[in-house]
Design a protein around this motif. Structure first.
Motif, PDB file in Angstrom:
ATOM      1  N   SER A   1      -0.790  -5.716   1.770  1.00  0.00           N
ATOM      2  CA  SER A   1      -1.350  -4.433   1.615  1.00  0.00           C
ATOM      3  C   SER A   1      -2.353  -3.962   2.802  1.00  0.00           C
ATOM      4  O   SER A   1      -2.387  -2.817   3.277  1.00  0.00           O
TER       5      SER A   1
ATOM      6  N   THR B   1       0.773  -1.246   0.071  1.00  0.00           N
ATOM      7  CA  THR B   1       0.017   0.078   0.131  1.00  0.00           C
ATOM      8  C   THR B   1       0.929   1.275  -0.007  1.00  0.00           C
ATOM      9  O   THR B   1       0.579   2.193  -0.586  1.00  0.00           O
TER      10      THR B   1
ATOM     11  N   GLY C   1      -5.337   0.486   0.932  1.00  0.00           N
ATOM     12  CA  GLY C   1      -5.186  -0.861   1.527  1.00  0.00           C
ATOM     13  C   GLY C   1      -6.315  -1.838   1.414  1.00  0.00           C
ATOM     14  O   GLY C   1      -5.999  -2.936   0.949  1.00  0.00           O
TER      15      GLY C   1
END
Length: 589
Positions: A193, A83, A155
């Motif tokens: 992420s 992310t 994310g």
């Protein structure tokens, strides 16, 4: 309706590529009205993070915590390098202060997730119409509106896209008799992420059971799930290496003192009111829940017990139908529950009670269940009415989705709408107060900061901002008294309090006040030497004392500090202005 349904025997069902492309484009363009809306919630903190603003730091993000650039303690509180990498690249390509550049990526991810879900659902339920309906519902679910528009929620979108791609590759590898190494790699990227993607193998287990009721040998189990286990362990190892721990420290958890039963009862009631209802009805929609904005329930609360028993019955029933009778609809619901476990405070304690953004991945299971029901009804005699009913539902969800997006057109409207639903939301009280402060509406901001402090006495930022609005209203004595009562817990907070005291002394301008202002500014600089704002305060005090050359040197030192954040860039503009006005006489902080 949740009974068994035979899976297709003629091979996997595939949605035409043009249909997937059309669905993805519609999903991506649906929130386009929000493209240039202002940054909201923690988006501003992202803009301040030097790890994300400097492309040269991109290779080092693997060894950095998510918030490490904004915190004093090494490691931060989360580990999400994938992310962080996309946000870092966003800064490099879109520049600073450009919401459209960041939201455009979010919109593309949302469209991709909807298309991937349609492809997966068609394969799972054995129906192209069912798959497209599942993807279309996911595209327009009103509960996703805030998630898609929020830069800080990148994310959630990334984890869902990567998890869905991993599921597709896993299914293809399973059907081909291969080990799903590609799927395991995408699964690892999904976990890196957002941690909530860790439960994906549970959903894959349910999907595999749906495909066949044959008993698997130990070798087949190792082939199918060994790669995912290795990927999960690798992510845990990387997280521990960077953060020094796996979970959150006890002081950062939402349920710090409550026992397990109170946490379960509270989450059961919260999930029913603020997860299930918005997911089904599209309302009420609340972006976030701050500390204690939803009170913990007592152990004897009958409503909470009823909700807990209902959740247990739903979980057990759907799991039984999915596993024993291989019902696609039940499998979808079971997947939704499984994917929601990491954010439920049941297996793992998190730092929040809940938020609609965490539904983005679990909602995949809900949409899969709807797609299975659509495919089932499509075989009935009443199927001619099905497209009309589906269009009506999608149309209603689309209207609610767009209307929810419009709430973010300005900060005041967004936070005020949240406070209408949850009046004791300290996060929204603080953010609305900050929005009003920036517009010079200090008298309106004051009660918001006070209420936030009443609800959370340890909310330092609300107290520090309250000092500022009191000072702007000419109430310096009250501001100083409040500054003395603030209890900072970190060096950055201590520096902010010293700077607030320096500004108060400078505004008061009595005998010895300028010297006191200089002393307090010096303390702030010693605690946060990389913040140019404190050097500006010190230079203003020096100018008021007639020490122009020293003030000039302080301003030059401030200029040499790298401007890695927006606040630092604002301070730099003020520095340049002060240097140009040094000949105009003493100035006050």
């Amino acid at each position: 309706m949740l009974g068994p349904m035979a899976m297709p025997l003629s091979g996997p069902v595939r949605v035409p590529r043009y249909a997937l492309l059309a669905l993805g484009l519609v999903a991506a363009f649906l929130p386009v009205r929000t493209l240039r809306f202002p940054f909201l919630l923690d988006d501003a903190q992202i803009l301040e993070n030097p790890d994300l603003r400097d492309i040269a730091r991109l290779p080092g993000l693997l060894s950095r915590g998510y918030w490490e650039g904004m915190q004093e303690a090494a490691g931060g509180d989360q580990y999400r390098p994938v992310t962080m990498a996309t946000l870092n690249l966003n800064f490099a390509l879109a520049g600073d202060g450009n919401p459209a550049g960041f939201r455009g990526v979010n919109f593309a991810l949302h469209g991709t997730a909807s298309a991937l879900l349609a492809a997966l659902a068609a394969r799972v339920v054995g129906s192209v119409p069912g798959g497209l309906f599942a993807g279309a519902v996911h595209a327009v679910l009103p509960v996703h509106a805030d998630t898609v528009a929020g830069i800080i929620h990148r994310g959630e979108l990334l984890a869902a896209v990567l998890a869905l791609a991993a599921a597709l590759l896993h299914v293809r590898a399973r059907d081909a008799g291969r080990a799903p190494w590609g799927a395991a790699g995408l699964y690892a990227l999904a976990v890196l992420s957002k941690e909530s993607a860790a439960a994906l193998p549970l959903a894959l287990l349910l999907l595999d059971r749906l495909a066949t009721d044959a008993r698997r040998t130990s070798r087949e189990w190792r082939r199918l799930y060994g790669p995912h286990l290795l990927a999960f362990l690798a992510c845990l190892g990387a997280r521990f290496a960077v953060l020094g721990r796996i979970g959150l420290p006890p002081e950062d958890r939402y349920f710090r003192e409550e026992n397990v039963l109170v946490a379960l009862l509270t989450m059961a009631q919260f999930a029913a009111l603020h997860y299930a209802r918005p997911l089904l009805l599209g309302t009420p929609l609340i972006a976030d829940f701050s500390w204690r904005s939803f009170p913990s329930v007592g152990q004897a609360d009958p409503h909470a017990w009823a909700w807990l028993l209902a959740w247990v019955a739903l979980s057990g029933g759907t799991l039984l139908l999915a596993w024993r009778r291989r019902s696609p609809a039940a499998c979808g619901l079971a997947c939704a529950i499984a994917l929601g476990l990491p954010v439920s405070n049941v297996l793992v304690r998190t730092g929040i009670l809940g938020a609609h953004r965490v539904l983005y991945l679990p909602a995949v299971g809900w949409c899969l269940a709807l797609g299975a029901l659509y495919a089932r009804v499509f075989t009935w005699r009443l199927r001619r009415f099905l497209p009309l009913a589906a269009t009506a539902l999608l149309g209603l969800y689309t209207i609610l989705f767009v209307r929810r997006g419009d709430v973010g057109r300005d900060r005041e409207t967004f936070y005020a709408s949240g406070l209408e639903q949850v009046p004791d939301n300290t996060l929204f009280l603080y953010n609305l107060g900050e929005a009003l402060t920036e517009r010079g509406r200090f008298a309106e901001a004051e009660p918001l900061y006070r209420r936030a402090r009443d609800l959370d006495p340890e909310f330092f930022a609300a107290g520090n901002n309250l000092v500022g609005v009191l000072l702007e209203q000419g109430r310096s004595a009250e501001a100083l008294e409040l500054a003395e009562r603030l209890e900072p817990r970190t060096d950055s907070q201590r520096a902010a309090r010293h700077n607030a005291r320096a500004v108060i002394f400078g505004r008061r301008g009595g005998p010895g006040d300028y010297a006191s202002a200089l002393e307090e500014a010096g303390r702030a600089i010693s605690l946060a030497p990389e913040d140019p704002l404190y050097r500006v305060t010190a230079s203003q005090a020096l100018l008021a004392l007639g020490r122009r050359e020293e003030a000039r040197e302080e301003l030059l030192r401030a200029l040499r500090i790298p401007t890695a954040s927006r606040s630092a860039q604002d301070a730099r503009a003020k520095i340049l202005q002060m240097l140009g006005n040094l000949q105009r006489g003493p100035q006050r902080p």
